[in-house]
Write an enzyme that holds these catalytic residues in place. Structure first.
Site, PDB file in Angstrom:
ATOM      1  N   CYS A 190      17.072  12.829 -34.340  1.00  0.00           N
ATOM      2  CA  CYS A 190      17.270  14.253 -34.074  1.00  0.00           C
ATOM      3  C   CYS A 190      18.647  14.487 -33.448  1.00  0.00           C
ATOM      4  O   CYS A 190      19.651  14.335 -34.121  1.00  0.00           O
ATOM      5  CB  CYS A 190      16.124  14.797 -33.218  1.00  0.00           C
ATOM      6  N   HIS A 245      10.956  12.821 -35.960  1.00  0.00           N
ATOM      7  CA  HIS A 245      10.732  12.018 -34.764  1.00  0.00           C
ATOM      8  C   HIS A 245       9.677  10.935 -34.996  1.00  0.00           C
ATOM      9  O   HIS A 245       8.475  11.184 -34.838  1.00  0.00           O
ATOM     10  CB  HIS A 245      10.256  12.918 -33.622  1.00  0.00           C
ATOM     11  N   GLU A 249       9.044   8.451 -33.063  1.00  0.00           N
ATOM     12  CA  GLU A 249       8.412   8.097 -31.784  1.00  0.00           C
ATOM     13  C   GLU A 249       7.217   8.986 -31.465  1.00  0.00           C
ATOM     14  O   GLU A 249       6.352   8.626 -30.665  1.00  0.00           O
ATOM     15  CB  GLU A 249       9.449   8.151 -30.646  1.00  0.00           C
TER      16      GLU A 249
END
Length: 232
Positions: free
Chosen positions: A86, A203, A205
């Site tokens: 990002c 994302h 994660e």
């Protein structure tokens, strides 16, 4: 393997990444403050999402000049893995570690959603645990996530197989309708020519813990970890 996560004033996904690398993968992890220039103990660098330096001037424009990022540049030049997620992707394009730029979303709105991605290459260090053509689902949260590059750069990315992820529908079809932000060629993630620097807007994660209902993103971290361990 030791992960280093760069932390800027305004970073807000750094702890999410640390949870994946330290707690889920059980790897040594160090938070690297933006003024820290010593990365000698780090094997894999992650530049996380957020709003580095408040996104003043433009996203990633100030962060590129931090002491930590100068060391990240050297780390990348040595062929070591660097992941930009990002805002991290935005920083890496500002530094020219990755080609192109991230501009305002097509409809000029911040988007917070979950999207489908198609894995375009499964032989990179970041995607080797996926299969080519696999459809995965990851969250996005950005206002300036539309990937832009000139025609020659886009052609080079395609020819050199540097496009790793494209936005698609849940069935894996790439179309304007499956493009959430107006990225050219539906590009969601790319790597550099050397294959050791990754930039992606979604994302991973945030899709790594089974408690969140998906581990599609964990596979990316497992891929780069496997490569790094093989080089020891």
């Amino acid at each position: 393997m030791k992960f280093g996560i760069v932390v800027f004033p305004g970073s807000n996904c750094d702890r999410d990444v640390a949870y994946v690398t330290r707690d889920l993968l059980q790897q040594p992890t160090r938070m690297v403050w933006h003024e820290d220039s010593d990365l000698s103990d780090i094997d894999i660098v992650v530049v996380p999402g957020g709003f580095s330096y408040g996104d003043y001037l433009r996203c990633g424009a100030i962060a590129q000049f931090s002491p930590a990022m100068r060391s990240v540049h050297e780390h990348a030049q040595q062929g070591k893995p660097v992941m930009g997620i990002c805002n991290g992707f935005q920083v890496l394009t500002e530094m020219k570690l990755l080609p192109g730029a991230l501009v305002r979303n097509r409809d000029l709105h911040f988007i917070c959603d979950r999207v489908s991605l198609r894995v375009e290459q499964a032989d990179s260090i970041f995607t080797q645990q996926y299969t080519k053509g696999q459809t995965i689902s990851l969250p996005i949260a950005h206002g300036e996530g539309s990937y832009y590059a000139d025609a020659d750069t886009l052609a080079s990315l395609e020819d050199r197989q540097q496009i790793l992820f494209r936005y698609c529908d849940p069935q894996g079809s790439v179309s304007p309708q499956s493009n959430p932000n107006g990225s050219l060629e539906n590009i969601a993630g790319i790597c550099n020519r050397g294959g050791n620097v990754l930039g992606m807007m979604p994302h991973p994660e945030r899709a790594s813990d089974p408690l969140l209902g998906s581990t599609d993103g964990l596979t990316l971290f497992e891929s780069v970890l496997k490569t790094a361990l093989a080089l020891v």
